[in-house]
Design an enzyme around this catalytic site. Structure first.
Site, PDB file in Angstrom:
ATOM      1  N   HIS A 216       3.177   4.849  -2.221  1.00  0.00           N
ATOM      2  CA  HIS A 216       2.332   3.646  -1.948  1.00  0.00           C
ATOM      3  C   HIS A 216       3.034   2.355  -1.938  1.00  0.00           C
ATOM      4  O   HIS A 216       4.266   2.573  -2.472  1.00  0.00           O
ATOM      5  CB  HIS A 216       1.069   3.524  -2.878  1.00  0.00           C
ATOM      6  CG  HIS A 216       0.131   4.464  -2.956  1.00  0.00           C
ATOM      7  ND1 HIS A 216      -1.276   4.358  -2.326  1.00  0.00           N
ATOM      8  CD2 HIS A 216      -0.018   5.829  -3.359  1.00  0.00           C
ATOM      9  CE1 HIS A 216      -2.053   5.466  -2.519  1.00  0.00           C
ATOM     10  NE2 HIS A 216      -1.169   6.282  -2.976  1.00  0.00           N
TER      11      HIS A 216
ATOM     12  N   GLU B  97       4.870   3.086  -6.514  1.00  0.00           N
ATOM     13  CA  GLU B  97       4.658   1.850  -5.906  1.00  0.00           C
ATOM     14  C   GLU B  97       5.856   1.136  -5.598  1.00  0.00           C
ATOM     15  O   GLU B  97       6.601   0.597  -6.505  1.00  0.00           O
ATOM     16  CB  GLU B  97       3.466   0.977  -6.815  1.00  0.00           C
ATOM     17  CG  GLU B  97       2.159   1.784  -7.094  1.00  0.00           C
ATOM     18  CD  GLU B  97       1.245   1.369  -5.849  1.00  0.00           C
ATOM     19  OE1 GLU B  97       1.532   0.679  -5.008  1.00  0.00           O
ATOM     20  OE2 GLU B  97       0.273   2.105  -6.161  1.00  0.00           O
TER      21      GLU B  97
ATOM     22  N   HIS C 253      -2.886   5.104   2.088  1.00  0.00           N
ATOM     23  CA  HIS C 253      -3.228   3.752   2.440  1.00  0.00           C
ATOM     24  C   HIS C 253      -2.201   3.356   3.573  1.00  0.00           C
ATOM     25  O   HIS C 253      -1.262   2.959   3.725  1.00  0.00           O
ATOM     26  CB  HIS C 253      -2.883   2.682   1.416  1.00  0.00           C
ATOM     27  CG  HIS C 253      -3.715   3.341   0.105  1.00  0.00           C
ATOM     28  ND1 HIS C 253      -3.496   2.974  -1.041  1.00  0.00           N
ATOM     29  CD2 HIS C 253      -5.151   3.395   0.240  1.00  0.00           C
ATOM     30  CE1 HIS C 253      -4.674   3.181  -1.827  1.00  0.00           C
ATOM     31  NE2 HIS C 253      -5.800   3.525  -1.199  1.00  0.00           N
TER      32      HIS C 253
ATOM     33  N   GLU D 234       0.538   0.501   4.197  1.00  0.00           N
ATOM     34  CA  GLU D 234       1.749   0.712   3.202  1.00  0.00           C
ATOM     35  C   GLU D 234       2.782   1.492   4.066  1.00  0.00           C
ATOM     36  O   GLU D 234       3.117   2.651   3.527  1.00  0.00           O
ATOM     37  CB  GLU D 234       1.224   1.367   1.838  1.00  0.00           C
ATOM     38  CG  GLU D 234       0.075   0.563   1.161  1.00  0.00           C
ATOM     39  CD  GLU D 234      -0.834   1.084  -0.045  1.00  0.00           C
ATOM     40  OE1 GLU D 234      -1.585   0.439  -0.562  1.00  0.00           O
ATOM     41  OE2 GLU D 234      -0.383   2.220  -0.196  1.00  0.00           O
TER      42      GLU D 234
HETATM   43  C1  GEM Z   1      -2.919   0.950  -5.360  1.00  0.00           C
HETATM   44  S1  GEM Z   1      -4.108  -0.073  -5.574  1.00  0.00           S
HETATM   45  C2  GEM Z   1      -3.797  -1.491  -5.095  1.00  0.00           C
HETATM   46  C3  GEM Z   1      -3.605  -2.583  -5.690  1.00  0.00           C
HETATM   47  N1  GEM Z   1      -3.141  -3.604  -5.116  1.00  0.00           N
HETATM   48  C4  GEM Z   1      -3.316  -4.820  -5.806  1.00  0.00           C
HETATM   49  N2  GEM Z   1      -2.455  -5.700  -5.170  1.00  0.00           N
HETATM   50  N3  GEM Z   1      -3.617  -4.922  -6.921  1.00  0.00           N
HETATM   51  C5  GEM Z   1      -2.301   1.273  -4.132  1.00  0.00           C
HETATM   52  O1  GEM Z   1      -2.982   0.973  -2.936  1.00  0.00           O
HETATM   53  O2  GEM Z   1      -1.190   1.508  -3.874  1.00  0.00           O
HETATM   54  C6  GEM Z   1      -3.064   2.452  -5.877  1.00  0.00           C
HETATM   55  C7  GEM Z   1      -4.498   2.793  -5.894  1.00  0.00           C
HETATM   56  O3  GEM Z   1      -4.834   3.531  -4.801  1.00  0.00           O
HETATM   57  O4  GEM Z   1      -5.103   2.854  -6.641  1.00  0.00           O
HETATM   58 ZN    ZN Z   2      -1.792   2.465  -1.961  1.00  0.00          ZN
END
Ligand code: GEM
Ligand code: ZN
Length: 377
Positions: free
Chosen positions: A260, A336, A167, A170
């Protein structure tokens, strides 16, 4: 005052900048996608000592609108030292003020990790003992996706994979990789040396360079969320994932970490594979051990807050963590880090930032060193 975002990872649309006490801005969505949350812009020609107020008017329509409550924007006068500016979310807009000490200031959603710094990271990494750029994939726009290997024992039985920034918004993910690589540089580190006797490290510091360059939150050039592409990756719209999967299948995976950032949750946490078909007591034990070891060694990490656990068999296997954990029957996590702060040890001046992300990258290697002998038990 002028506002610009025509640079690496820049993202802003100026609606009306005629009144410095009420600068109206909007975040631009990812190309070919509706996602948005990441912003990064420069304001120059500021009047010293005068309050300036910026409003992100479409914050309420962003991908994670609930995330703005309790969030504070980051700012810098030099793109090196970043600090939080008090921000408030009201009526669908995120607002923050600054009374500048310098005529120019940058604002961002999080301390940015630049393409320039990425290039330097890859160059420096190749000089580390045992390091090699084993393969380079290509993004849709032709940017390099480097796969680094650190191998100091040709007989090392295990392969540990760490990938980051699927992502693109991030940015904490690549700071994590920089910290991890910094630790690999040290020759007097007994834990690290023990780890590298038993495992090779495979590292992808940035999986989505097009999205990062373009100031995206979540998707690549084609508007594809790479962390939903692991069961259907194809050359046309997700070559980044195709590349990493091919390399993993050639080598094997014994531990997988996908790095992430989370917009909402003000804690560092790890999401595992409990919903995978075939998830076993062995993997459950390894997951618990990994989390506990990170906590025990004092890392900025906790296991109370995180995503709701998946029910047995209900995992979304299009996510990298679940897909890799399933295919290789290995310990696999999505790590995360917050965009806000790690509330277990808050620092209102910096919030979660690059330095703290780097330290977590180092700390994870200590856990890997303890666990490497048991990954296949
Ligand atoms: C997560 S999904 C992000 C969810 N964020 C919120 N605020 N609910 C990520 O993007 O790091 C992991 C995924 O891709 O599922
Ligand atoms: Zn992510």
């Amino acid at each position: 005052m002028q506002i610009s975002s025509n640079f690496d990872s820049g993202n802003i649309v100026v609606i009306d900048a005629s009144n410095v006490r009420q600068v109206q801005l909007a975040i631009r969505p990812d190309l070919n996608s509706n996602h948005f949350q990441w912003f990064y812009f420069k304001a120059e020609g500021l009047q010293l000592g005068q309050p300036h107020c910026f409003s992100l008017t479409n914050a309420g329509q962003s991908s994670y609108a609930r995330a703005w409550a309790g969030y504070h924007s980051v700012a810098s006068y030099d793109q090196r030292n970043w600090f939080r500016v008090p921000s408030r979310y009201a009526d669908g807009a995120l607002m923050f003020d600054i009374t500048p000490e310098q005529p120019q200031v940058w604002f961002a959603y999080f301390e940015p990790y630049s393409r320039e710094r990425h290039a330097q990271l890859i160059e420096d990494a190749q000089r580390l003992s045992g390091a090699e750029l084993v393969a380079t994939g290509r993004s849709i726009e032709g940017r390099a996706i480097e796969l680094l290997r650190i191998s100091r024992n040709p007989q090392a039985p295990r392969n540990i994979w760490v990938i980051a920034q699927q992502h693109p918004g991030e940015h904490m993910a690549e700071w994590f990789m920089e910290g991890l690589l910094e630790r690999v540089q040290r020759s007097d580190d007994a834990e690290l040396n023990a780890l590298l006797q038993q495992a090779d490290l495979y590292l992808v510091p940035n999986m989505n360079p097009d999205g990062a360059f373009r100031g995206h939150l979540r998707t690549n050039f084609a508007g594809r969320d790479l962390n939903r592409a692991w069961q259907s990756a194809d050359e046309a719209d997700s070559p980044e994932v195709v590349f990493v999967q091919q390399q993993m299948r050639a080598v094997g995976v014994d531990l997988f970490l996908d790095i992430h950032g989370d917009e909402e949750i003000p804690h560092v946490f790890a999401a595992g594979c409990e919903g995978n078909p075939g998830y076993s007591p062995r993997l459950d034990r390894l997951e618990q051990q990994f989390r506990q070891l990170l906590i025990d060694q004092g890392a900025e990490f906790q296991s109370t807050f995180g995503y709701p656990r998946n029910n047995p068999g209900q995992a979304n296997t299009t996510l990298a963590c679940n897909a890799v954990g399933l295919e290789f029957d290995c310990l696999a996590f999505t790590i995360e880090m917050p965009f806000k702060d790690h509330d277990d040890r808050p620092n209102p001046h910096t919030g979660w930032n690059g330095v703290r992300s780097k330290q977590l990258g180092k700390d994870v290697l200590s856990v890997a060193a303890v666990m490497v002998g048991q990954l296949r038990d």
